[in-house]
Design a protein around this motif. Structure first.
Motif, PDB file in Angstrom:
ATOM      1  N   ALA A 144       0.843  -1.122   0.084  1.00 23.55           N
ATOM      2  CA  ALA A 144      -0.146  -0.087  -0.020  1.00 23.55           C
ATOM      3  C   ALA A 144       1.344   1.197   0.082  1.00 23.55           C
ATOM      4  CB  ALA A 144      -0.986   0.472   1.178  1.00 23.55           C
ATOM      5  N   LEU A 145       1.772   1.609   0.889  1.00 22.47           N
ATOM      6  CA  LEU A 145       3.016   2.560   0.769  1.00 22.47           C
ATOM      7  C   LEU A 145       3.406   2.927  -0.805  1.00 22.47           C
ATOM      8  CD1 LEU A 145       4.692   2.136   3.995  1.00 22.47           C
ATOM      9  CD2 LEU A 145       3.297   3.455   3.931  1.00 22.47           C
ATOM     10  N   ASN A 146       4.151   1.522  -1.462  1.00 21.05           N
ATOM     11  CA  ASN A 146       4.589   1.302  -2.733  1.00 21.05           C
ATOM     12  C   ASN A 146       3.057   2.784  -3.601  1.00 21.05           C
ATOM     13  OD1 ASN A 146       6.963   0.677  -3.351  1.00 21.05           O
ATOM     14  ND2 ASN A 146       6.459  -1.932  -3.873  1.00 21.05           N
ATOM     15  N   HIS A 147       1.990   2.044  -3.030  1.00 21.18           N
ATOM     16  CA  HIS A 147       1.336   2.647  -4.603  1.00 21.18           C
ATOM     17  C   HIS A 147       0.877   4.459  -3.753  1.00 21.18           C
ATOM     18  CE1 HIS A 147      -0.395  -0.935  -7.045  1.00 21.18           C
ATOM     19  NE2 HIS A 147       0.371  -1.459  -5.390  1.00 21.18           N
ATOM     20  N   ILE A 148       1.318   4.826  -2.614  1.00 25.24           N
ATOM     21  CA  ILE A 148       1.188   6.069  -2.672  1.00 25.24           C
ATOM     22  C   ILE A 148       2.250   6.825  -2.363  1.00 25.24           C
ATOM     23  CG2 ILE A 148      -1.169   5.550  -1.120  1.00 25.24           C
ATOM     24  CD1 ILE A 148       0.751   6.350   1.088  1.00 25.24           C
ATOM     25  N   GLY A 149       3.149   6.652  -2.498  1.00 27.73           N
ATOM     26  CA  GLY A 149       4.617   6.885  -3.230  1.00 27.73           C
ATOM     27  C   GLY A 149       5.914   7.190  -2.386  1.00 27.73           C
ATOM     28  N   LYS A 150       5.219   6.338  -0.779  1.00 27.82           N
ATOM     29  CA  LYS A 150       6.361   6.098  -0.348  1.00 27.82           C
ATOM     30  C   LYS A 150       6.786   5.062   0.184  1.00 27.82           C
ATOM     31  CE  LYS A 150       3.407   8.914   3.250  1.00 27.82           C
ATOM     32  NZ  LYS A 150       2.334   8.927   3.888  1.00 27.82           N
ATOM     33  N   GLU A 151       7.286   4.636  -1.025  1.00 20.78           N
ATOM     34  CA  GLU A 151       8.548   3.476  -1.851  1.00 20.78           C
ATOM     35  C   GLU A 151       9.276   3.527  -0.088  1.00 20.78           C
ATOM     36  OE1 GLU A 151       8.652   5.604  -3.634  1.00 20.78           O
ATOM     37  OE2 GLU A 151       6.700   5.164  -5.317  1.00 20.78           O
ATOM     38  N   GLN A 152      10.564   4.561   0.118  1.00 22.24           N
ATOM     39  CA  GLN A 152      11.758   4.728   0.782  1.00 22.24           C
ATOM     40  C   GLN A 152      11.008   3.775   2.175  1.00 22.24           C
ATOM     41  OE1 GLN A 152      15.117   5.296   0.230  1.00 22.24           O
ATOM     42  NE2 GLN A 152      14.739   3.360   2.087  1.00 22.24           N
ATOM     43  N   LEU A 153      10.043   4.359   2.957  1.00 16.33           N
ATOM     44  CA  LEU A 153       9.144   3.365   4.106  1.00 16.33           C
ATOM     45  C   LEU A 153       8.050   2.182   3.861  1.00 16.33           C
ATOM     46  CD1 LEU A 153       6.652   6.528   4.903  1.00 16.33           C
ATOM     47  CD2 LEU A 153       8.349   5.537   6.031  1.00 16.33           C
ATOM     48  N   ALA A 154       7.916   2.143   2.572  1.00 11.45           N
ATOM     49  CA  ALA A 154       7.556   0.351   2.731  1.00 11.45           C
ATOM     50  C   ALA A 154       9.032  -0.498   2.188  1.00 11.45           C
ATOM     51  CB  ALA A 154       7.361   0.369   0.899  1.00 11.45           C
ATOM     52  N   LEU A 155      10.444   0.396   2.157  1.00  5.80           N
ATOM     53  CA  LEU A 155      11.184  -0.852   2.076  1.00  5.80           C
ATOM     54  C   LEU A 155      11.843  -0.605   3.147  1.00  5.80           C
ATOM     55  CD1 LEU A 155      13.423  -1.838   0.258  1.00  5.80           C
ATOM     56  CD2 LEU A 155      14.079  -0.452   0.169  1.00  5.80           C
ATOM     57  N   GLN A 156      11.369  -0.179   3.938  1.00  6.46           N
ATOM     58  CA  GLN A 156      12.282  -0.290   5.640  1.00  6.46           C
ATOM     59  C   GLN A 156      11.625  -0.826   6.386  1.00  6.46           C
ATOM     60  OE1 GLN A 156      11.902   4.114   7.315  1.00  6.46           O
ATOM     61  NE2 GLN A 156      13.180   4.867   5.783  1.00  6.46           N
ATOM     62  N   LEU A 157      10.234  -1.111   5.868  1.00 10.13           N
ATOM     63  CA  LEU A 157       9.091  -2.178   6.514  1.00 10.13           C
ATOM     64  C   LEU A 157       9.963  -3.081   5.622  1.00 10.13           C
ATOM     65  CD1 LEU A 157       5.920  -2.204   7.899  1.00 10.13           C
ATOM     66  CD2 LEU A 157       4.621  -2.166   6.366  1.00 10.13           C
ATOM     67  N   LEU A 158       9.854  -3.825   4.410  1.00  9.23           N
ATOM     68  CA  LEU A 158      10.338  -4.994   4.370  1.00  9.23           C
ATOM     69  C   LEU A 158      11.092  -5.345   5.040  1.00  9.23           C
ATOM     70  CD1 LEU A 158       9.458  -4.388   0.189  1.00  9.23           C
ATOM     71  CD2 LEU A 158       8.374  -6.095   2.197  1.00  9.23           C
ATOM     72  N   GLU A 159      12.485  -4.642   4.981  1.00  3.00           N
ATOM     73  CA  GLU A 159      13.574  -5.047   6.178  1.00  3.00           C
ATOM     74  C   GLU A 159      12.997  -6.208   7.299  1.00  3.00           C
ATOM     75  OE1 GLU A 159      16.712  -5.488   4.650  1.00  3.00           O
ATOM     76  OE2 GLU A 159      15.953  -3.420   3.021  1.00  3.00           O
ATOM     77  N   LYS A 160      12.498  -5.434   8.048  1.00  4.64           N
ATOM     78  CA  LYS A 160      11.823  -5.771   9.207  1.00  4.64           C
ATOM     79  C   LYS A 160      10.917  -7.053   8.997  1.00  4.64           C
ATOM     80  CE  LYS A 160      10.697  -1.837  11.498  1.00  4.64           C
ATOM     81  NZ  LYS A 160       9.563  -0.437  11.803  1.00  4.64           N
ATOM     82  N   LEU A 161      10.853  -8.083   8.030  1.00  8.46           N
ATOM     83  CA  LEU A 161      10.402  -8.816   7.505  1.00  8.46           C
ATOM     84  C   LEU A 161      11.298 -10.100   7.203  1.00  8.46           C
ATOM     85  CD1 LEU A 161       7.008 -10.825   6.973  1.00  8.46           C
ATOM     86  CD2 LEU A 161       8.237 -10.097   4.522  1.00  8.46           C
ATOM     87  N   SER A 162      11.114 -11.726   8.041  1.00  9.34           N
ATOM     88  CA  SER A 162      11.921 -12.185   8.006  1.00  9.34           C
ATOM     89  C   SER A 162      11.477 -13.358   7.162  1.00  9.34           C
ATOM     90  CB  SER A 162      11.509 -13.552   9.787  1.00  9.34           C
ATOM     91  OG  SER A 162      12.099 -14.170   9.440  1.00  9.34           O
ATOM     92  N   VAL A 163      11.958 -13.447   6.156  1.00 18.41           N
ATOM     93  CA  VAL A 163      11.906 -14.246   5.115  1.00 18.41           C
ATOM     94  C   VAL A 163      11.795 -15.514   5.317  1.00 18.41           C
ATOM     95  CG1 VAL A 163      11.787 -12.516   3.089  1.00 18.41           C
ATOM     96  CG2 VAL A 163      13.187 -13.717   4.029  1.00 18.41           C
ATOM     97  N   ASP A 164      12.139 -15.733   6.830  1.00 15.95           N
ATOM     98  CA  ASP A 164      12.075 -18.030   6.939  1.00 15.95           C
ATOM     99  C   ASP A 164      10.652 -17.897   7.106  1.00 15.95           C
ATOM    100  OD1 ASP A 164      15.364 -17.636   5.881  1.00 15.95           O
ATOM    101  OD2 ASP A 164      15.775 -16.679   7.874  1.00 15.95           O
ATOM    102  N   SER A 165       9.537 -17.411   7.315  1.00 18.20           N
ATOM    103  CA  SER A 165       8.679 -17.049   8.092  1.00 18.20           C
ATOM    104  C   SER A 165       7.992 -17.549   7.033  1.00 18.20           C
ATOM    105  CB  SER A 165       8.539 -16.699   9.387  1.00 18.20           C
ATOM    106  OG  SER A 165       8.177 -15.421   8.373  1.00 18.20           O
ATOM    107  N   LEU A 166       7.982 -17.293   5.747  1.00 10.41           N
ATOM    108  CA  LEU A 166       7.406 -17.475   5.330  1.00 10.41           C
ATOM    109  C   LEU A 166       7.712 -19.041   4.239  1.00 10.41           C
ATOM    110  CD1 LEU A 166       8.252 -13.705   3.391  1.00 10.41           C
ATOM    111  CD2 LEU A 166       5.757 -14.758   4.932  1.00 10.41           C
ATOM    112  N   SER A 167       5.924 -19.535   3.543  1.00  4.32           N
ATOM    113  CA  SER A 167       6.665 -20.335   2.163  1.00  4.32           C
ATOM    114  C   SER A 167       7.742 -19.951   1.946  1.00  4.32           C
ATOM    115  CB  SER A 167       4.944 -20.433   1.942  1.00  4.32           C
ATOM    116  OG  SER A 167       4.762 -19.991   1.496  1.00  4.32           O
TER     117      SER A 167
END
Length: 231
Positions: A60-83
């Motif tokens: 959602a942040l990507n779509h409103i022009g807040k890509e840097q915030l989106a990227l910062q949020l993604l850095e918090k995501l532990s991909v190991d927990s995903l399928s």
């Protein structure tokens, strides 16, 4: 959405409310109401840092022009927990975020990584097209390898096949006349039906690049006249 809102009004349990907030956020996202989606994601405080919340909120942040915030949020995501499939989708989303931030090298790196790791069939050809388009600037030979896979596929949508064919012609460094012949020849392929505007647009751009304004105007007008041209 109406049903979810009705249930929300009747719900006292905080955990269930959190779940409804997330579902409402996702529903509004899918309706392209990104600001409302973010409001509901923010209400689901207990689940703020779960993989699902992070993934959808960053989109959602990507779509409103807040890509840097989106990227910062993604850095918090532990991909190991995903399928494996969700991990691939998340990496592709990261690639798109870097692309919007004009970081082409990182965009290419992460999209290739997504393709190499259990790319879901419904996204694979689209990702191959996109990485091919982005590599065309940096590494045309490698781009061709990705782009060729799209029109050769039996399952790729016609629109993607046509886009890949047009991009491949532009990478061949042909004389203008040869490019025109090849573009016009695509009309004979079945998957151009209903998508002729894409070919006309490519021809208009080609003539425009060569300062042939009359021919360019003719094809731009054809694009505008076609009902299936995106608005």
């Amino acid at each position: 959405i109406v049903k979810l809102l009705e249930i929300l009004l009747l719900t006292a349990d905080s955990d269930f409310k959190n779940s409804l907030y997330f579902k409402l956020g996702k529903a509004y996202y899918l309706k392209a109401d990104y600001y409302t989606a973010l409001e509901y994601f923010a209400l689901s405080k207990k689940n703020l840092l779960t993989p699902e919340i992070i993934f959808w909120k960053s989109r959602a942040l990507n779509h409103i022009g807040k890509e840097q915030l989106a990227l910062q949020l993604l850095e918090k995501l532990s991909v190991d927990s995903l399928s494996k499939e969700d991990k691939s989708i998340c990496v592709a989303h990261k690639a798109e975020t870097f692309f919007k931030l004009n970081n082409l090298d990182s965009a290419i790196f992460y999209l290739e990584k997504a393709l190499a790791n259990n790319a879901p069939k419904k996204y694979k050809k689209y990702w191959q097209l996109k990485v091919g388009e982005r590599l065309s600037v940096k590494n045309p030979d490698k781009a061709v390898g990705y782009l060729h896979q799209v029109p050769r596929s039996n399952t790729a949508p016609s629109e993607l096949k046509l886009q890949a064919e047009i991009e491949l012609i532009s990478l061949q460094q042909l004389e203008r006349g040869q490019q025109i012949v090849k573009l016009e020849a695509l009309n004979k392929k079945g998957y151009t039906i209903g998508k002729e505007w894409q070919l006309d647009f490519a021809l208009a751009n080609l003539y425009s690049e060569h300062l042939m304004s009359d021919s360019a105007s003719y094809y731009f007008e054809k694009v505008l006249e076609q009902d299936d041209t995106p608005s």
